[in-house]
Write an enzyme that holds these catalytic residues in place. Structure first.
Site, PDB file in Angstrom:
ATOM      1  CB  ILE A  68      74.750 -28.945  43.038  1.00 13.49           C
ATOM      2  CG1 ILE A  68      74.952 -29.904  44.214  1.00 13.49           C
ATOM      3  CG2 ILE A  68      75.687 -29.291  41.889  1.00 13.49           C
ATOM      4  CD1 ILE A  68      74.546 -31.332  43.898  1.00 13.49           C
ATOM      5  CD  GLU A  69      75.198 -21.317  43.185  1.00 18.93           C
ATOM      6  OE1 GLU A  69      76.303 -20.859  42.872  1.00 18.93           O
ATOM      7  OE2 GLU A  69      74.308 -20.647  43.741  1.00 18.93           O
TER       8      GLU A  69
END
Length: 422
Positions: A68-69
């Site tokens: 999850i950036e």
């Protein structure tokens, strides 16, 4: 006189993130006559895809998307995070700065490494500022390599190449030479959502989010509206229409009787017809002409499809009978003789990940671009031999042979033809 509006039928091609969330958007708009055709025979999720590793262990790793950036910034929330929380996904923070550098001779002078990394970081910060100014002035775009040179960065040794590759290619999967200065100097994901990232370590797989969202839409496994093993070969509009006509009728909300029907033909001989088709194929599939469009797509759309690059980002997992590397950092950067060749080793024995991989001694090595293309074409045995040569350069000749290796081949997969676009 009251006119009854007919609800259109829609076929969505592909049950990855784009396809399933397109179905969700349609349902929210009151369109429920939706069928999803998926090329894979047994699973949905697209490039969110887990694999058992080591084989027979009953434990899973992500061979596709893994992070999850950008977790939130200035009140803006990455839309993936609420989904991860909704389904109680297991994830852990990643510290990309928690790194050890090792040269080809095994040397590990962190002082020089940190000095050069600081030089690169300062240079990149200045480049980001210049990019913002150029965008405001609407100046002609140049390559990121051009910007690097203007800012005084000219890598000429293995250390500099490792720093540059790990700081850029490792994220974008291609080189600064072919990347846009305007669009890659300041990556919007991290600008909008912050620089922090979380590593998905959930044994249900990152794909679990897509599977659960599909299930909530009535498109779960076993549904008669989710058809698996449907590899599309051709998309046909009614005679005398075009892709532009169909798209415009949807945008303008024309009556259904004024719209043309679309037929989707599959490799197994089956065909399906609807008022509209949403195509969520990867850019690589479209560029390789794996699907025929009849009539052909308009020239402006073909140009848009072909002007971008479809990159390949390959995550190679390799497991050992025991941990032999002394480094405790999350990452080990290698000063490869040839730029980007086994330059990034993700240490899944590090403190942040060990709770999720308690019984394995696994390293994750990432390769991209031409190195990834080359590795996909050779045997896993040849790749293992190359990786072991690098590890022996770093840690000596007495390290053990691996017990397993996993080499994904996204570029050669006809349902993907790559990983993501640069």
């Amino acid at each position: 006189m009251t006119t009854t509006k007919t609800i259109p039928s829609v076929i969505i091609l592909g049950a990855g993130v784009s396809g399933i969330f397109a179905a969700k958007a349609l349902k929210e708009a009151g369109i429920n006559d939706v069928t999803v055709l998926e090329g894979r025979a047994d699973v949905i999720g697209g490039r969110l895809h887990k694999a058992e590793f080591p084989p027979g262990s009953g434990r899973y790793v992500e061979i596709g998307g893994n992070w999850i950036e950008g977790l939130g910034n200035k009140g803006d929330e990455n839309p993936v995070m609420p989904l991860a929380q909704k389904y109680n996904m297991v994830y852990t923070a990643t510290d990309f700065t928690n790194t050890t550098y090792r040269g080809q001779d095994g040397s590990s002078d962190q002082t020089i490494f940190k000095e050069r990394l600081e030089v690169f970081t300062n240079m990149f910060d200045s480049v980001c500022t210049i990019a913002e100014e150029r965008t405001k002035k609407d100046l002609l775009d140049v390559s990121l390599r051009t910007a690097y040179r203007i800012a005084g960065w000219n890598p000429d040794n293995e250390l500099d190449n490792s720093i540059e590759w790990n700081s850029f290619d490792y994220e974008q999967a291609e080189t600064p030479d072919v990347s846009s200065f305007e669009y890659t100097a300041d990556l919007k994901t991290f600008t909008n959502f912050g620089e922090d990232s979380d590593f998905i370590a959930d044994q249900r797989g990152y794909q679990h989010i897509v599977e659960e969202e599909a299930k909530a839409l009535g498109l779960g496994y076993g549904s008669d509206r989710l058809l698996l093993n449907k590899v599309v070969t051709e998309i046909v509009w009614a005679e005398g229409t075009s892709a532009t006509d169909s798209a415009m009728s949807l945008q303008l909300d024309l009556p259904i009787e004024k719209q043309s029907r679309v037929t989707v033909k599959c490799k197994d001989g089956s065909s399906y017809t609807a008022d509209y088709v949403i195509c969520s194929f990867s850019l690589g599939v479209l560029q390789n002409h794996d699907v025929k469009f009849t009539p052909t797509l308009p020239s402006w759309k073909l140009q848009a499809i072909n002007q971008f690059h479809m990159a390949t980002y390959t995550k190679i997992f390799i497991a050992f009978p025991h941990k032999f590397w002394p480094d405790e950092t999350e990452f080990i950067w290698y000063g490869a003789d040839r730029r980007g060749e086994y330059s990034n080793w993700h240490n899944l024995e590090a403190k942040a990940y060990k709770p999720y991989f308690p019984h394995d001694h696994v390293l994750l090595c990432t390769v991209t671009d031409q190195v990834a293309f080359r590795i996909e074409r050779q045997s896993d045995k040849a790749t293992q031999k190359e990786m072991m040569a690098v590890l022996r350069n770093m840690y000596g000749q007495d390290i053990p042979e691996p017990i397993a290796i996993l080499v994904p081949r996204w570029n050669h997969d006809p349902l993907f033809r790559g990983t993501f676009s640069n």
